[in-house]
Design a protein around this motif. Sequence first.
Motif, PDB file in Angstrom:
ATOM      1  N   GLN A 229      -4.628 -20.863  44.961  1.00 14.39           N
ATOM      2  CA  GLN A 229      -5.593 -19.836  45.348  1.00 14.39           C
ATOM      3  C   GLN A 229      -6.920 -19.988  44.619  1.00 14.39           C
ATOM      4  O   GLN A 229      -7.807 -19.145  44.758  1.00 14.39           O
ATOM      5  CB  GLN A 229      -5.000 -18.446  45.133  1.00 14.39           C
ATOM      6  CG  GLN A 229      -3.918 -18.137  46.165  1.00 14.39           C
ATOM      7  CD  GLN A 229      -3.348 -16.750  46.029  1.00 14.39           C
ATOM      8  OE1 GLN A 229      -2.364 -16.539  45.327  1.00 14.39           O
ATOM      9  NE2 GLN A 229      -3.959 -15.796  46.709  1.00 14.39           N
ATOM     10  N   GLN A 230      -7.054 -21.077  43.864  1.00 19.59           N
ATOM     11  CA  GLN A 230      -8.365 -21.468  43.369  1.00 19.59           C
ATOM     12  C   GLN A 230      -9.051 -22.317  44.437  1.00 19.59           C
ATOM     13  O   GLN A 230      -8.384 -22.927  45.270  1.00 19.59           O
ATOM     14  CB  GLN A 230      -8.227 -22.286  42.084  1.00 19.59           C
ATOM     15  CG  GLN A 230      -7.698 -21.522  40.889  1.00 19.59           C
ATOM     16  CD  GLN A 230      -7.737 -22.383  39.644  1.00 19.59           C
ATOM     17  OE1 GLN A 230      -8.685 -23.123  39.414  1.00 19.59           O
ATOM     18  NE2 GLN A 230      -6.693 -22.294  38.839  1.00 19.59           N
ATOM     19  N   PRO A 231     -10.379 -22.373  44.427  1.00 21.02           N
ATOM     20  CA  PRO A 231     -11.070 -23.227  45.401  1.00 21.02           C
ATOM     21  C   PRO A 231     -10.604 -24.678  45.286  1.00 21.02           C
ATOM     22  O   PRO A 231     -10.613 -25.267  44.212  1.00 21.02           O
ATOM     23  CB  PRO A 231     -12.545 -23.078  45.002  1.00 21.02           C
ATOM     24  CG  PRO A 231     -12.622 -21.750  44.335  1.00 21.02           C
ATOM     25  CD  PRO A 231     -11.322 -21.593  43.605  1.00 21.02           C
ATOM     26  N   LEU A 234      -7.789 -28.457  49.600  1.00 19.00           N
ATOM     27  CA  LEU A 234      -6.585 -28.196  50.385  1.00 19.00           C
ATOM     28  C   LEU A 234      -6.751 -26.976  51.283  1.00 19.00           C
ATOM     29  O   LEU A 234      -6.145 -26.906  52.360  1.00 19.00           O
ATOM     30  CB  LEU A 234      -5.376 -27.993  49.465  1.00 19.00           C
ATOM     31  CG  LEU A 234      -4.804 -29.238  48.794  1.00 19.00           C
ATOM     32  CD1 LEU A 234      -3.740 -28.845  47.780  1.00 19.00           C
ATOM     33  CD2 LEU A 234      -4.223 -30.198  49.828  1.00 19.00           C
ATOM     34  N   ILE A 235      -7.527 -26.003  50.848  1.00 15.73           N
ATOM     35  CA  ILE A 235      -7.656 -24.766  51.625  1.00 15.73           C
ATOM     36  C   ILE A 235      -9.092 -24.522  52.078  1.00 15.73           C
ATOM     37  O   ILE A 235      -9.445 -23.419  52.469  1.00 15.73           O
ATOM     38  CB  ILE A 235      -7.131 -23.553  50.828  1.00 15.73           C
ATOM     39  CG1 ILE A 235      -7.880 -23.402  49.509  1.00 15.73           C
ATOM     40  CG2 ILE A 235      -5.637 -23.671  50.595  1.00 15.73           C
ATOM     41  CD1 ILE A 235      -7.577 -22.099  48.789  1.00 15.73           C
ATOM     42  N   GLU A 236      -9.918 -25.576  52.029  1.00 21.24           N
ATOM     43  CA  GLU A 236     -11.290 -25.473  52.523  1.00 21.24           C
ATOM     44  C   GLU A 236     -11.445 -26.353  53.754  1.00 21.24           C
ATOM     45  O   GLU A 236     -10.859 -27.434  53.837  1.00 21.24           O
ATOM     46  CB  GLU A 236     -12.284 -25.877  51.437  1.00 21.24           C
ATOM     47  CG  GLU A 236     -12.315 -24.888  50.279  1.00 21.24           C
ATOM     48  CD  GLU A 236     -13.252 -25.311  49.167  1.00 21.24           C
ATOM     49  OE1 GLU A 236     -13.731 -26.467  49.205  1.00 21.24           O
ATOM     50  OE2 GLU A 236     -13.504 -24.499  48.265  1.00 21.24           O
ATOM     51  N   LEU A 237     -12.258 -25.897  54.688  1.00 20.30           N
ATOM     52  CA  LEU A 237     -12.370 -26.550  55.989  1.00 20.30           C
ATOM     53  C   LEU A 237     -13.766 -27.131  56.181  1.00 20.30           C
ATOM     54  O   LEU A 237     -14.767 -26.451  55.949  1.00 20.30           O
ATOM     55  CB  LEU A 237     -12.090 -25.525  57.093  1.00 20.30           C
ATOM     56  CG  LEU A 237     -11.964 -26.085  58.502  1.00 20.30           C
ATOM     57  CD1 LEU A 237     -10.515 -26.479  58.771  1.00 20.30           C
ATOM     58  CD2 LEU A 237     -12.410 -25.060  59.535  1.00 20.30           C
ATOM     59  N   ALA A 238     -13.818 -28.400  56.606  1.00 22.97           N
ATOM     60  CA  ALA A 238     -15.072 -29.064  56.993  1.00 22.97           C
ATOM     61  C   ALA A 238     -16.122 -28.952  55.893  1.00 22.97           C
ATOM     62  O   ALA A 238     -17.209 -28.409  56.090  1.00 22.97           O
ATOM     63  CB  ALA A 238     -15.587 -28.502  58.310  1.00 22.97           C
ATOM     64  N   GLN A 239     -15.804 -29.503  54.735  1.00 21.69           N
ATOM     65  CA  GLN A 239     -16.685 -29.390  53.578  1.00 21.69           C
ATOM     66  C   GLN A 239     -18.031 -30.067  53.824  1.00 21.69           C
ATOM     67  O   GLN A 239     -19.091 -29.494  53.553  1.00 21.69           O
ATOM     68  CB  GLN A 239     -15.996 -30.002  52.357  1.00 21.69           C
ATOM     69  CG  GLN A 239     -16.698 -29.746  51.043  1.00 21.69           C
ATOM     70  CD  GLN A 239     -15.909 -30.293  49.868  1.00 21.69           C
ATOM     71  OE1 GLN A 239     -15.692 -31.496  49.772  1.00 21.69           O
ATOM     72  NE2 GLN A 239     -15.463 -29.414  48.982  1.00 21.69           N
ATOM     73  N   GLN A 240     -18.012 -31.295  54.338  1.00 24.79           N
ATOM     74  CA  GLN A 240     -19.269 -32.019  54.541  1.00 24.79           C
ATOM     75  C   GLN A 240     -20.171 -31.300  55.540  1.00 24.79           C
ATOM     76  O   GLN A 240     -21.373 -31.160  55.318  1.00 24.79           O
ATOM     77  CB  GLN A 240     -18.988 -33.444  55.031  1.00 24.79           C
ATOM     78  CG  GLN A 240     -20.254 -34.278  55.171  1.00 24.79           C
ATOM     79  CD  GLN A 240     -19.998 -35.647  55.762  1.00 24.79           C
ATOM     80  OE1 GLN A 240     -19.174 -35.795  56.663  1.00 24.79           O
ATOM     81  NE2 GLN A 240     -20.696 -36.658  55.273  1.00 24.79           N
ATOM     82  N   GLY A 246     -26.627 -26.728  55.294  1.00 26.65           N
ATOM     83  CA  GLY A 246     -27.339 -25.827  54.398  1.00 26.65           C
ATOM     84  C   GLY A 246     -26.584 -24.589  53.976  1.00 26.65           C
ATOM     85  O   GLY A 246     -27.183 -23.665  53.408  1.00 26.65           O
ATOM     86  N   ARG A 247     -25.269 -24.542  54.195  1.00 28.28           N
ATOM     87  CA  ARG A 247     -24.501 -23.357  53.814  1.00 28.28           C
ATOM     88  C   ARG A 247     -24.203 -23.320  52.319  1.00 28.28           C
ATOM     89  O   ARG A 247     -23.882 -22.267  51.772  1.00 28.28           O
ATOM     90  CB  ARG A 247     -23.183 -23.309  54.595  1.00 28.28           C
ATOM     91  CG  ARG A 247     -23.357 -23.215  56.094  1.00 28.28           C
ATOM     92  CD  ARG A 247     -22.030 -23.401  56.822  1.00 28.28           C
ATOM     93  NE  ARG A 247     -21.109 -22.311  56.568  1.00 28.28           N
ATOM     94  CZ  ARG A 247     -21.024 -21.212  57.317  1.00 28.28           C
ATOM     95  NH1 ARG A 247     -21.828 -21.067  58.357  1.00 28.28           N
ATOM     96  NH2 ARG A 247     -20.160 -20.274  57.034  1.00 28.28           N
ATOM     97  N   GLY A 248     -24.240 -24.491  51.662  1.00 26.90           N
ATOM     98  CA  GLY A 248     -23.955 -24.556  50.237  1.00 26.90           C
ATOM     99  C   GLY A 248     -22.479 -24.475  49.903  1.00 26.90           C
ATOM    100  O   GLY A 248     -22.102 -24.312  48.744  1.00 26.90           O
ATOM    101  N   ARG A 249     -21.625 -24.606  50.898  1.00 27.35           N
ATOM    102  CA  ARG A 249     -20.174 -24.532  50.705  1.00 27.35           C
ATOM    103  C   ARG A 249     -19.494 -25.078  51.952  1.00 27.35           C
ATOM    104  O   ARG A 249     -20.165 -25.454  52.929  1.00 27.35           O
ATOM    105  CB  ARG A 249     -19.731 -23.089  50.466  1.00 27.35           C
ATOM    106  CG  ARG A 249     -20.195 -22.112  51.528  1.00 27.35           C
ATOM    107  CD  ARG A 249     -19.841 -20.673  51.197  1.00 27.35           C
ATOM    108  NE  ARG A 249     -20.498 -19.715  52.066  1.00 27.35           N
ATOM    109  CZ  ARG A 249     -20.085 -19.358  53.273  1.00 27.35           C
ATOM    110  NH1 ARG A 249     -18.985 -19.916  53.766  1.00 27.35           N
ATOM    111  NH2 ARG A 249     -20.742 -18.475  53.987  1.00 27.35           N
ATOM    112  N   SER A 250     -18.171 -25.112  51.917  1.00 28.36           N
ATOM    113  CA  SER A 250     -17.422 -25.545  53.092  1.00 28.36           C
ATOM    114  C   SER A 250     -17.679 -24.601  54.261  1.00 28.36           C
ATOM    115  O   SER A 250     -18.096 -23.449  54.074  1.00 28.36           O
ATOM    116  CB  SER A 250     -15.924 -25.580  52.778  1.00 28.36           C
ATOM    117  OG  SER A 250     -15.652 -26.483  51.735  1.00 28.36           O
TER     118      SER A 250
END
Length: 613
Positions: A229-231, A234-240, A246-250
């Motif tokens: 449950q930390q960033p 594995l649990i983030e989508l489409a990081q690149q 310009g979102r600064g995150r996944s």
Amino acid sequence: MQPIAWPSTRPLKIYATDPTKGYEEALKITIAVENEELKAGPIGERLEVVDYDGNAKTFYDAVNLDDPAILMQGGLDPSEADPRFHQQMVYAVASRTLSNFDRALGRRIDLARGPRRTRLRLLPHAFRGRNAFYDSKLHAVLFGYFNADADAGTNIPAQKIYTCLSHDIIAHEMTHAIVDRLRRYFLEPTNADVLAFHEGFSDIVALFQHFSFPDLVDREIQRRRGDLQQPTVLIELAQQFGFATGRGRSLRSALGDPSATLAGTTEVHDRGAILVAAVFDGFFQTYRTRIRDLVRIATGGSGELPAGDLQPDLARLVAQEASRTAQRQLDMCIRAFDYLPPVDITFGDYLRALVTADFDLNPDDPWGQRSALIEGFRRRGIYPEGVTSLAEESLRWPTVTNLPPLTDSLQDLLPKLLRVEADRFSQRTRETEVTRPSRPGLSAPEEDAEEAVQPPQGAEISKRLAWALSSYAKANALQLLLNPNLKIAVSGFNAVFRVASSGRLLIELVAQFVQTDRSSEVDALLGIPIEKRGGTTIIVGVDGTVRYAIAKPLPNPELPQPANGAAIARLERQKSFIAQFDAHDPLFPYMSPDELKARMDARMNLRGLHGGY
């Protein structure tokens, strides 16, 4: 000499994480995909990669994955610069996603469309733009490419970003295509959950597939000391994609907003994120339960991990539990599809389907996954209609008591269908001829001029069974909560073969009936007919007994009062939702009468939905 058995899988290399140019190189792995005879493209039985660049107006040379030089090295090495690897990447991830659905649903999904049985097409460089989407009319998944923003995070400013190199985007779009094949009306926006379900479920599949990559899971378990449950990727989508735009995150995360609940959330992606968070809340709870004993043994009973890296053997065992739990959760999420009504899905319907489908296969629930899922949905404010509590026995769809078993021609045809489907599921049929399109661009499947693929094995049996199911539905319309005065369409049927964790084999027939009411009711404001849809999914045991009838009925005074009252209330909510949809559509005031009639069809459009990321 004894013949050598045909291998069931082949190795292919992919990017497990997005190929950003930041502090860390993308993780490159080899995955096992279904082994089938392929023509250059690749073109297989169900998937066809067509590498036409719509911006450059050119075809790129097609990769031949059956070339011995490529076979010997397990596919081409990952490369951002080589279009042939891009073709390999989309084929490999799409094939892997299909296999997950085949296994969980207990049947081989037929993706062919139209009279010419057109395969699902994958276009790695379809257009220049910040988008990727499944197009139902073209029966194709189109991937865009673009230059990253100046503030591109881990990317280089103006770096060329290929959506076809993101596992998450490929798996997400492939899931859209499969869902459309399984439930064609789940793209029809009849309530706030319908399109949100399409988006949320596609994210769920893409995210859980991360856990099938052992190298990635091992690395992230060690980095996060087992705390998922930390960033983490594995649990983030489409990081690149998220950083490049310009979102600064996944683009999205399984964690979502911890305080977000369903009430008051209307935007499609935000609402879909609540479904993802509910499912992953259940996953996290089950995962913590599964590793508790491992941590207790490793810490001498304290349960408190010491500072520093995890002991390697502990990290490996924890990673294995994470992968097993994720795979079982993914199987549950996919398997629930057969227990959904054919139209007007809600998140509450999905929870009931999850619980019922898993109970049928694993009644004991040794891992406690059903109770964890129920709690995850409760936390996010997702409550099904028509239940008295969130107890498991209340959430399960009620079993049928008033329907006769399938008899006569159906009873004779069902075993034949089971034999055909069992053969398709266990012994994949292979085509002798596959061809590449001879012209740029795409046409709809019905208009395609390429050589037709032969009809599937058992087509005549399927045709006879469809007629017999239609006759059964007409004879038992009221018991199925259908209107006997309206046409009943057999929207789909399949034999399924599922294996429980105990080894028990469950064989069933799943069929969907859909009705469309184009009666004289006219919208008082717009002066156009109101089209209403209802339907029922039935699940039939191998002995012909109808076990479940999962219905979204149309209003009919001949129905029992509770069912008719629920149908009237559902359509009133649908009218209210469509009115809100119209109010937020800037083009609505300027639509012609023909455009007004077709506006809901026009809104069944993932290209526009994904244009807002």
